[in-house]
Design a protein around this motif. Structure first.
Motif, PDB file in Angstrom:
ATOM      1  N   SER A   1      -5.717   3.282  13.867  1.00 48.82           N
ATOM      2  CA  SER A   1      -4.505   3.654  12.809  1.00 48.82           C
ATOM      3  C   SER A   1      -3.028   3.151  13.241  1.00 48.82           C
ATOM      4  O   SER A   1      -2.164   3.012  12.638  1.00 48.82           O
ATOM      5  CB  SER A   1      -4.060   5.171  12.853  1.00 48.82           C
TER       6      SER A   1
ATOM      7  N   ILE B   1      -1.200   0.033  11.350  1.00 51.79           N
ATOM      8  CA  ILE B   1      -0.650   0.698   9.947  1.00 51.79           C
ATOM      9  C   ILE B   1       0.414   1.533  10.088  1.00 51.79           C
ATOM     10  O   ILE B   1       1.488   1.522   9.518  1.00 51.79           O
ATOM     11  CB  ILE B   1      -1.836   1.256   9.199  1.00 51.79           C
TER      12      ILE B   1
ATOM     13  N   ALA C   1       4.353   0.991   8.748  1.00 48.92           N
ATOM     14  CA  ALA C   1       4.968   1.917   7.990  1.00 48.92           C
ATOM     15  C   ALA C   1       6.133   2.556   8.318  1.00 48.92           C
ATOM     16  O   ALA C   1       7.217   2.716   7.715  1.00 48.92           O
ATOM     17  CB  ALA C   1       4.027   2.982   7.609  1.00 48.92           C
TER      18      ALA C   1
ATOM     19  N   LYS D   1       6.958  -0.114   1.161  1.00 43.90           N
ATOM     20  CA  LYS D   1       5.960   0.515   2.046  1.00 43.90           C
ATOM     21  C   LYS D   1       4.685   0.242   1.946  1.00 43.90           C
ATOM     22  O   LYS D   1       3.741   0.014   2.878  1.00 43.90           O
ATOM     23  CB  LYS D   1       6.486   1.841   2.557  1.00 43.90           C
TER      24      LYS D   1
ATOM     25  N   ILE E   1       1.812  -1.795   4.227  1.00 44.42           N
ATOM     26  CA  ILE E   1       0.758  -1.251   4.520  1.00 44.42           C
ATOM     27  C   ILE E   1      -0.450  -1.973   4.034  1.00 44.42           C
ATOM     28  O   ILE E   1      -1.325  -2.037   4.921  1.00 44.42           O
ATOM     29  CB  ILE E   1       0.804   0.210   4.196  1.00 44.42           C
ATOM     30  N   ALA E   2      -0.564  -2.232   2.847  1.00 44.29           N
ATOM     31  CA  ALA E   2      -1.879  -2.988   2.283  1.00 44.29           C
ATOM     32  C   ALA E   2      -1.673  -4.378   3.031  1.00 44.29           C
ATOM     33  O   ALA E   2      -3.083  -4.835   3.351  1.00 44.29           O
ATOM     34  CB  ALA E   2      -1.571  -3.269   0.708  1.00 44.29           C
TER      35      ALA E   2
ATOM     36  N   VAL F   1      -0.876  -5.194   5.962  1.00 45.47           N
ATOM     37  CA  VAL F   1      -1.031  -5.236   7.502  1.00 45.47           C
ATOM     38  C   VAL F   1      -2.790  -4.572   7.377  1.00 45.47           C
ATOM     39  O   VAL F   1      -3.607  -4.919   8.358  1.00 45.47           O
ATOM     40  CB  VAL F   1      -0.448  -4.191   8.170  1.00 45.47           C
ATOM     41  N   PHE F   2      -3.236  -3.954   6.566  1.00 46.66           N
ATOM     42  CA  PHE F   2      -4.507  -3.223   6.639  1.00 46.66           C
ATOM     43  C   PHE F   2      -5.399  -4.606   6.010  1.00 46.66           C
ATOM     44  O   PHE F   2      -6.456  -4.614   6.965  1.00 46.66           O
ATOM     45  CB  PHE F   2      -4.730  -2.082   5.274  1.00 46.66           C
ATOM     46  N   TRP F   3      -5.164  -5.581   5.349  1.00 43.15           N
ATOM     47  CA  TRP F   3      -5.988  -6.681   5.001  1.00 43.15           C
ATOM     48  C   TRP F   3      -5.860  -7.430   6.083  1.00 43.15           C
ATOM     49  O   TRP F   3      -6.976  -7.933   6.469  1.00 43.15           O
ATOM     50  CB  TRP F   3      -5.109  -7.078   3.624  1.00 43.15           C
TER      51      TRP F   3
ATOM     52  N   THR G   1      -5.652  -6.570   9.204  1.00 44.06           N
ATOM     53  CA  THR G   1      -6.429  -6.036  10.453  1.00 44.06           C
ATOM     54  C   THR G   1      -7.729  -5.273  10.242  1.00 44.06           C
ATOM     55  O   THR G   1      -8.099  -4.651  11.165  1.00 44.06           O
ATOM     56  CB  THR G   1      -5.515  -4.968  11.270  1.00 44.06           C
TER      57      THR G   1
END
Length: 88
Positions: free
Chosen positions: A21, A24, A28, A54, A58-59, A61-63, A65
């Motif tokens: 986590s 992310i 954020a 934001k 987040i989307a 960085v999620f994609w 990582t």
């Protein structure tokens, strides 16, 4: 299963959750601070101005990582949980 093994597995699972986590949460935090600074400097108080950038960051960085997160979870499962379940 004795207490030491249970708590050690729990500790390692929580550490894996923290590692997963962190990217992310850092993004954020940074985006939230930058948007807050922008709002303070321009006196624009729009709720969507904080939410949409934001969420987009987040989307992204999620994609970016997802591979790292999946690899971390698979490593935790194969090294810790599956041997416990199988009794090895």
């Amino acid at each position: 299963m004795d207490e030491v093994l249970f708590y050690d597995t729990l500790r390692q699972g929580l550490w894996a959750a923290v590692i997963i986590s962190t990217p992310i949460l850092v993004v954020a935090l940074l985006v939230g601070v930058l948007i807050g600074l922008f709002q303070a400097l321009t006196s624009v108080q729009e709720m969507t101005l904080t939410f949409v950038p934001k969420l987009a960051a987040i989307a992204a960085v999620f994609w970016a990582t997802m591979g790292f997160m999946t690899e971390t979870l698979v490593t935790f499962f194969t090294d810790q949980l599956i041997p416990l379940i199988a009794g090895v």
